[in-house]
Every structure is written in structure tokens, then in C-alpha cells.
Design an enzyme around this catalytic site. Structure first.
Site, PDB file in Angstrom:
ATOM      1  N   ASP A 161      37.457  42.232  46.400  1.00  0.00           N
ATOM      2  CA  ASP A 161      38.766  42.818  46.131  1.00  0.00           C
ATOM      3  C   ASP A 161      39.803  42.394  47.163  1.00  0.00           C
ATOM      4  O   ASP A 161      40.946  42.094  46.830  1.00  0.00           O
ATOM      5  CB  ASP A 161      38.671  44.348  46.109  1.00  0.00           C
ATOM      6  CG  ASP A 161      37.950  44.859  44.887  1.00  0.00           C
ATOM      7  OD1 ASP A 161      38.371  44.523  43.770  1.00  0.00           O
ATOM      8  OD2 ASP A 161      36.960  45.591  45.041  1.00  0.00           O
ATOM      9  N   THR A 162      39.400  42.384  48.425  1.00  0.00           N
ATOM     10  CA  THR A 162      40.334  42.032  49.495  1.00  0.00           C
ATOM     11  C   THR A 162      40.804  40.588  49.362  1.00  0.00           C
ATOM     12  O   THR A 162      41.994  40.294  49.523  1.00  0.00           O
ATOM     13  CB  THR A 162      39.681  42.260  50.869  1.00  0.00           C
ATOM     14  OG1 THR A 162      39.246  43.619  50.944  1.00  0.00           O
ATOM     15  CG2 THR A 162      40.644  41.992  51.995  1.00  0.00           C
TER      16      THR A 162
END
Length: 199
Positions: A169-170
Site C-alpha cells: 500500500d505504501t
């Protein structure tokens, strides 16, 4: 000496949920963008991830700090009308739905571009907007497993381990934010917006 953040005056509409899309918007907010986060009536599902404090989790707080929040039901014509109005006036539009969902709402890139030609339209999804897996749900954990990251984490005698932070996600959020900056530079040169697709 006063300091104005570099994205002061930049308007961002964040229709995404979870972590990747909201964290992308939060990166822009950290540097001064005016971010409006749209949540459905039941709230962003990330409010319940991990340790919950009051009505939201630390994960949700980390991804949504520095934003204004509004509740809109996009399945309701009045809520959708407000979302379309906000989309017509924003510099950056962020969505995190599966491909085709925004089109059903009348909020696909071509719809928004008609009323907002310079819009930067960020799509943040598990497998991108095209390709053989585009229609599948995808989360950071799936990307980490498919990419082999979970295979190399942990003890070899045990099943694959969870990575300590949300790498999938990051990274998707960071590359989406970078794509937005590149696209914004192009808008300043040409006046034309574009789509940024981050998976």
C-alpha cells in the site's frame, strides 16, 4: 520567517478507502494540499483496521490526517451530485474502486474531464485499470505475496510471514503521489490533465 507549504492552494478530492489511496492523498496534504475525503455513510472500512481509538483506528488516522471529511452516499442521486460538483472543481481526483465502478457513477476520467479539463485523475487499485487481473480485488498483502516479498521474510521453517509495515500500500501510494506531481507539471505546461494508474 513565514513558510507556505508548496501545495498550498492545490485542491484534492479523495474518494478512496483503505490505506493506499488515502495515504497518497495524505502525502499531498502533508505538503499543504487542501484534501476533502469522501466517505460512505458506513465510513471508510479502514476505520476498523488494527487498534481502534474511538471511531477509527491508528491506521485510518495515519492515512487521513490533515484532511476535511464529508459523508456522501454515491448510490444516492443527491450525494452523487455533490461528488460531481466537487470533482468539477478539484485539481487532483483520487479513486480506489475496482475498474468500472466510477464509470457506473458517472465519475470516470472522461466524465470528469468534460467539466474539468485540467484534472489529474489518480486511480489506485490492486491490479491497475487494465490487464488480466484488473477486475480482481487486490490488497497490499496480495501484492507482497505475489511479488515474493513474503517468501523472503521470516524463518524458512515457517509459512511466509507478514511484512512489518504495509509495503504494498505504501509503495502504491508513493508512486501515485509521484505520478500526480509529474502530471501536475505537465498541466502547468499544457493545461491538459491526465490519468495516473497506480497498482
Amino acid at each position: 520567517m513565514s513558510y507556505e507549504k508548496p501545495f498550498a492552494g492545490l485542491s484534492v478530492l479523495d474518494l478512496s478507502q483503505g490505506f493506499a489511496g488515502p495515504y497518497c492523498a495524505e502525502l499531498l496534504a502533508q505538503h499543504g494540499a487542501d484534501v476533502t475525503k469522501v466517505e460512505p455513510p458506513e465510513g471508510d472500512w479502514a476505520r476498523g483496521l488494527g487498534k481502534v481509538y474511538g471511531d477509527q483506528s491508528s491506521i485510518s488516522m495515519a492515512a487521513n490526517r490533515g484532511k476535511k471529511s464529508i459523508v456522501l452516499d454515491l448510490k444516492n442521486k443527491d450525494g452523487l451530485a455533490v461528488a460531481k460538483d466537487l470533482a468539477s472543481r478539484c485539481d487532483v481526483f483520487i479513486e480506489g474502486f475496482r475498474p468500472g465502478v466510477c464509470a457506473r457513477f458517472g465519475l470516470a476520467y472522461d466524465d470528469v474531464r468534460k467539466v474539468n479539463p485540467g484534472v489529474i485523475y489518480l486511480s489506485v487499485s490492486g491490479f491497475g485499470q487494465t490487464g488480466p487481473y484488473a477486475a480482481r480485488a487486490g490488497y497490499g498483502a496480495i501484492g507482497e505475496a505475489m511479488g515474493g516479498l513474503r517468501y523472503v521474510v521470516g524463518d524458512p521453517s515457517t509459512p511466509p510471514s507478514r511484512v512489518g509495515i504495509s509495503m504494498g500500500d505504501t509503495l502504491a501510494a508513493t508512486f501515485a503521489a509521484l505520478g500526480a506531481l509529474i502530471a501536475l507539471h505537465n498541466v502547468h505546461r499544457t493545461g491538459r490533465g491526465q490519468v495516473v494508474d497506480s497498482a
